[in-house]
Write a protein that holds these residues in place. Sequence first.
Motif, short mmCIF file in Angstrom:
data_model
loop_
_atom_site.label_atom_id
_atom_site.label_comp_id
_atom_site.label_asym_id
_atom_site.label_seq_id
_atom_site.Cartn_x
_atom_site.Cartn_y
_atom_site.Cartn_z
N MET A 1 58.63 51.91 36.51
CA MET A 1 58.69 52.61 35.56
C MET A 1 58.73 54.46 35.47
N SER A 2 59.04 55.13 35.33
CA SER A 2 59.47 56.40 35.01
C SER A 2 57.70 57.47 33.93
N ALA A 3 56.57 57.47 34.60
CA ALA A 3 55.54 58.50 34.19
C ALA A 3 56.34 58.94 33.08
N LEU A 4 55.31 59.13 32.20
CA LEU A 4 55.79 59.84 30.75
C LEU A 4 54.09 60.58 30.09
N ALA A 5 54.81 61.79 29.83
CA ALA A 5 53.79 62.17 29.27
C ALA A 5 54.19 62.44 28.20
N LEU A 6 52.74 62.97 26.81
CA LEU A 6 53.34 63.38 25.63
C LEU A 6 53.89 64.78 25.40
N ASP A 7 55.41 65.03 24.88
CA ASP A 7 56.01 66.07 24.86
C ASP A 7 55.74 66.98 23.73
N HIS A 8 56.20 66.10 22.57
CA HIS A 8 55.87 66.76 21.10
C HIS A 8 55.20 66.35 20.23
N LEU A 9 55.06 66.07 19.40
CA LEU A 9 55.23 66.06 17.81
C LEU A 9 56.18 66.20 16.79
N VAL A 10 56.38 65.37 15.58
CA VAL A 10 57.33 65.70 14.99
C VAL A 10 56.96 65.93 13.60
N VAL A 11 57.19 66.57 12.37
CA VAL A 11 57.17 66.58 11.25
C VAL A 11 58.54 66.72 10.75
N ALA A 12 58.60 65.76 9.64
CA ALA A 12 60.03 66.08 8.64
C ALA A 12 59.49 66.81 8.11
N ALA A 13 60.54 68.03 7.58
CA ALA A 13 60.30 68.37 5.92
C ALA A 13 61.74 68.05 5.04
N ALA A 14 62.20 68.39 4.08
CA ALA A 14 62.61 68.52 3.40
C ALA A 14 64.11 69.20 3.10
N THR A 15 63.20 70.68 3.74
CA THR A 15 63.93 72.02 4.25
C THR A 15 63.26 72.26 5.32
N LEU A 16 63.58 73.53 6.12
CA LEU A 16 62.56 74.23 6.91
C LEU A 16 61.65 75.37 6.30
N HIS A 43 67.99 71.14 12.51
CA HIS A 43 67.30 72.73 12.60
C HIS A 43 66.25 71.99 12.93
N ASN A 44 65.37 73.36 13.35
CA ASN A 44 63.80 73.57 13.34
C ASN A 44 63.02 74.79 13.96
N ARG A 45 61.74 74.32 14.02
CA ARG A 45 61.05 75.79 13.84
C ARG A 45 59.50 74.71 14.83
N VAL A 46 58.82 75.90 15.70
CA VAL A 46 58.27 74.59 17.03
C VAL A 46 57.24 75.86 17.28
N PHE A 47 56.24 75.74 17.84
CA PHE A 47 54.68 76.16 18.01
C PHE A 47 54.06 75.44 18.87
N SER A 48 53.56 76.74 19.69
CA SER A 48 52.32 75.48 20.74
C SER A 48 51.43 74.71 20.00
N ILE A 49 51.20 73.61 21.06
CA ILE A 49 49.61 72.70 20.20
C ILE A 49 49.30 72.49 21.65
N ALA A 50 48.89 73.01 23.01
CA ALA A 50 48.60 73.04 24.34
C ALA A 50 47.17 72.66 24.42
N SER A 51 46.55 71.89 24.61
CA SER A 51 45.14 71.61 25.13
C SER A 51 44.61 71.00 27.11
N ALA A 52 44.10 70.64 27.33
CA ALA A 52 43.92 70.48 28.40
C ALA A 52 44.63 68.63 28.43
N ALA A 53 44.08 68.04 27.58
CA ALA A 53 44.70 67.08 27.30
C ALA A 53 46.04 67.04 27.53
N PHE A 54 46.47 67.65 26.85
CA PHE A 54 48.08 67.11 26.28
C PHE A 54 49.34 68.65 26.73
N PRO A 55 48.65 69.53 28.22
CA PRO A 55 49.62 70.24 28.86
C PRO A 55 51.15 70.46 28.10
N HIS A 56 51.91 71.28 28.27
CA HIS A 56 52.95 71.67 27.74
C HIS A 56 53.17 71.02 26.03
#
Length: 221
Positions: A1-16, A43-56
Amino acid sequence: MSALALDHLVVAAATLAEGVAWSEAMLGVTPGVGGRHALMGTHNRVFSIASAAFPHAYFEIIAIDTQAPSPGRRRWFDLDDTALQATVAREPQLIHWVARCSDIVAACAGWREVGIDRGEVLAAERDTPQGMLRWRISVRRDGARLFDGALPTLIEWGDVHPADAMLASGVTLEALRVGGLPEALWPRIATAGVRCASDGPPLVATLSTSRGRIALQSPVF
């Protein structure tokens, strides 16, 4: 199996705009520029939440793009689901997480072996100030997240990852707890820093912010 890493969290909003205001009030950060997804009419808006446990790792606030043509199919992340829309109309919600892999076709095939249809693998792209981002992502025809968002969507990035261009936001991801998945699936989503449980809400993300530690919990439908 291809190894997994947490990429991003998704928050949904009615509007951006509502998503940005929520992020500023809740997390103390104004999301950076995102883009439009022509494939899905979002469409989306994004920001980093990178940490030692979750790089990228990064944080995505996503909404239906009312200025875009209809995609002619169900949008990803259950964004066309009426119950989810009613919930995020009251307040933006953590609804999902996306796991990065190096071979998405192999990863989807591995999940099918245990009865999980993660959907077809689609090629997607969006423009950014740094150039075009391209990726492949697993999307079901019905748009379902599965298990109320606890089972991750799979993604395989091209040559560029969006977090490469993100500065530190002052928010970092400390932990992610995934609840309500059958134990037989736990080995299939074995991901550094992610803890599985048989009960509790689908997702609990613990974030370190300028306002202290904050836990975001996803709704159950």
